[in-house]
Design a protein around this motif. Structure first.
Motif, PDB file in Angstrom:
ATOM      1  N   ALA A  96       0.843  -1.196   0.000  1.00 33.96           N
ATOM      2  CA  ALA A  96       0.000   0.000   0.000  1.00 33.96           C
ATOM      3  C   ALA A  96       0.874   1.239   0.000  1.00 33.96           C
ATOM      4  O   ALA A  96       2.003   1.232   0.518  1.00 33.96           O
ATOM      5  CB  ALA A  96      -0.926  -0.002   1.221  1.00 33.96           C
ATOM      6  N   ARG A 129      -4.879   7.026  -1.081  1.00 31.99           N
ATOM      7  CA  ARG A 129      -4.337   5.712  -0.719  1.00 31.99           C
ATOM      8  C   ARG A 129      -4.495   4.758  -1.894  1.00 31.99           C
ATOM      9  O   ARG A 129      -5.528   4.767  -2.576  1.00 31.99           O
ATOM     10  CB  ARG A 129      -5.087   5.174   0.501  1.00 31.99           C
ATOM     11  CG  ARG A 129      -4.671   3.778   0.962  1.00 31.99           C
ATOM     12  CD  ARG A 129      -5.618   3.312   2.073  1.00 31.99           C
ATOM     13  NE  ARG A 129      -5.252   2.003   2.566  1.00 31.99           N
ATOM     14  CZ  ARG A 129      -4.551   1.778   3.672  1.00 31.99           C
ATOM     15  NH1 ARG A 129      -4.143   2.810   4.389  1.00 31.99           N
ATOM     16  NH2 ARG A 129      -4.263   0.558   4.068  1.00 31.99           N
ATOM     17  N   GLU A 131      -4.088   0.643  -2.464  1.00 34.48           N
ATOM     18  CA  GLU A 131      -3.842  -0.625  -1.772  1.00 34.48           C
ATOM     19  C   GLU A 131      -4.573  -1.746  -2.483  1.00 34.48           C
ATOM     20  O   GLU A 131      -5.788  -1.661  -2.704  1.00 34.48           O
ATOM     21  CB  GLU A 131      -4.305  -0.543  -0.311  1.00 34.48           C
ATOM     22  CG  GLU A 131      -4.003  -1.792   0.497  1.00 34.48           C
ATOM     23  CD  GLU A 131      -4.299  -1.611   1.975  1.00 34.48           C
ATOM     24  OE1 GLU A 131      -3.839  -2.444   2.769  1.00 34.48           O
ATOM     25  OE2 GLU A 131      -4.987  -0.632   2.329  1.00 34.48           O
TER      26      GLU A 131
END
Length: 295
Positions: A96, A129, A131
């Motif tokens: 991530a 983010r 991930e």
């Protein structure tokens, strides 16, 4: 001079393999293009460290990747590209990648009546983010406004009525008498109390969004509340501001409900949470309300 291989301590094997959720750097200064203007932004960047046997990550690779944002607009696409670069440079180490971008968003605002204009600064944070192939972007903005207490307004009106009765009880009065009384300090014996307040808005963007709707979000918040704080003003603007406050009496609960309904109608938002705080002028404490949707 003999060519020597420089030691890379970060690649040394760890005796106790412990994965880490986040490793990176905070407060990196980078000039960034926001809505066509360069702003001075601070970046917090990092990746997970899933290979617990590795001592650390390659922080310099994260730092150098930020140079790609110096001369291109900050958009969901460029942010995703940045996070993809983080992942590629840490293949096998991380699952991530994260970035937080903080800056002041300057907007030129017109006065309510006069032709004056002035600049307002809004604190912005962009969180992103990447991930397991999933990417999302969140916007955070803090918007100041004015709030006038409905209870205080009702109590002030009652005192004005009582003063009117005391001053004119049993008298024959005409329009001019009433008009003069209303314009005197002896007549308007009480006024409502108001305070500078602020709304903290946190919005998650739909995956299809191609731009960061910063100004649109701020505009929608200020329109919803109706009492945005002003910049340069003349007396006519100050009077219009007093009228706006009188027409938008708000407890913190009222402000939170207004904003909730406004944010629910933003097509580009898939989730949000909000918090309003009224910095009380009556009390030594503040009044707070919050709400959220699909968070």
């Amino acid at each position: 001079m003999t060519n020597l291989t420089l030691p890379d301590i970060a690649t040394q094997q760890q005796q106790h393999a412990t994965p880490l959720d986040w490793v990176g750097m905070c407060g990196i200064a980078v000039p960034t293009v926001i809505e066509g203007r360069h702003v001075s932004a601070k970046f917090d960047v990092g990746v997970s460290l899933v290979d617990g046997s590795s001592r650390g990550i390659h922080m310099s690779r994260l730092y150098l990747s930020l140079q790609s944002l110096e001369h291109q607009p900050l958009t969901p696409t460029t942010i995703r590209q940045l996070l993809s670069d983080f992942m590629r440079s840490h293949e096998g180490l991380s699952s991530a990648a994260y970035v937080r971008i903080s800056f002041e968003h300057l907007l030129k605002r017109a006065a309510l009546v006069s032709p004056l204009t002035g600049w307002k600064s809004y604190a912005i944070t962009v969180d992103a983010r990447l991930e397991n192939g999933m990417f999302h972007v969140e916007l955070f903005v803090r918007v100041p406004y004015s709030s006038t207490c409905p209870c205080s307004a009702a109590l002030a009106r009652q005192l004005v009525q009582q003063q009117f009765t005391a001053d004119f009880n049993g008298q024959q009065i005409n329009h001019d008498d009433v008009l003069a009384w209303l314009g005197s300090s002896e007549g308007i014996v009480a006024t409502p109390h108001s305070q500078r307040s602020h709304a903290e808005i946190h919005v998650r963007l739909n995956s299809s969004v191609q731009v960061l709707p910063l100004t649109e979000l701020i505009d929608q918040v200020e329109i919803s509340l109706g009492t945005a704080v002003q910049t340069a003003v003349k007396r006519a603007d100050e009077q219009a501001f007093a009228l706006a406050n009188g027409q938008n009496l708000m407890f913190c609960e009222d402000a939170a409900r207004r904003l909730h309904q406004t944010l629910r109608h933003l097509e580009w938002a898939c989730a949000f949470k909000l918090r309003v705080e009224h910095a009380e002028s009556l009390h030594a404490h503040d009044a707070v309300a919050s709400s959220q949707w699909q968070w």
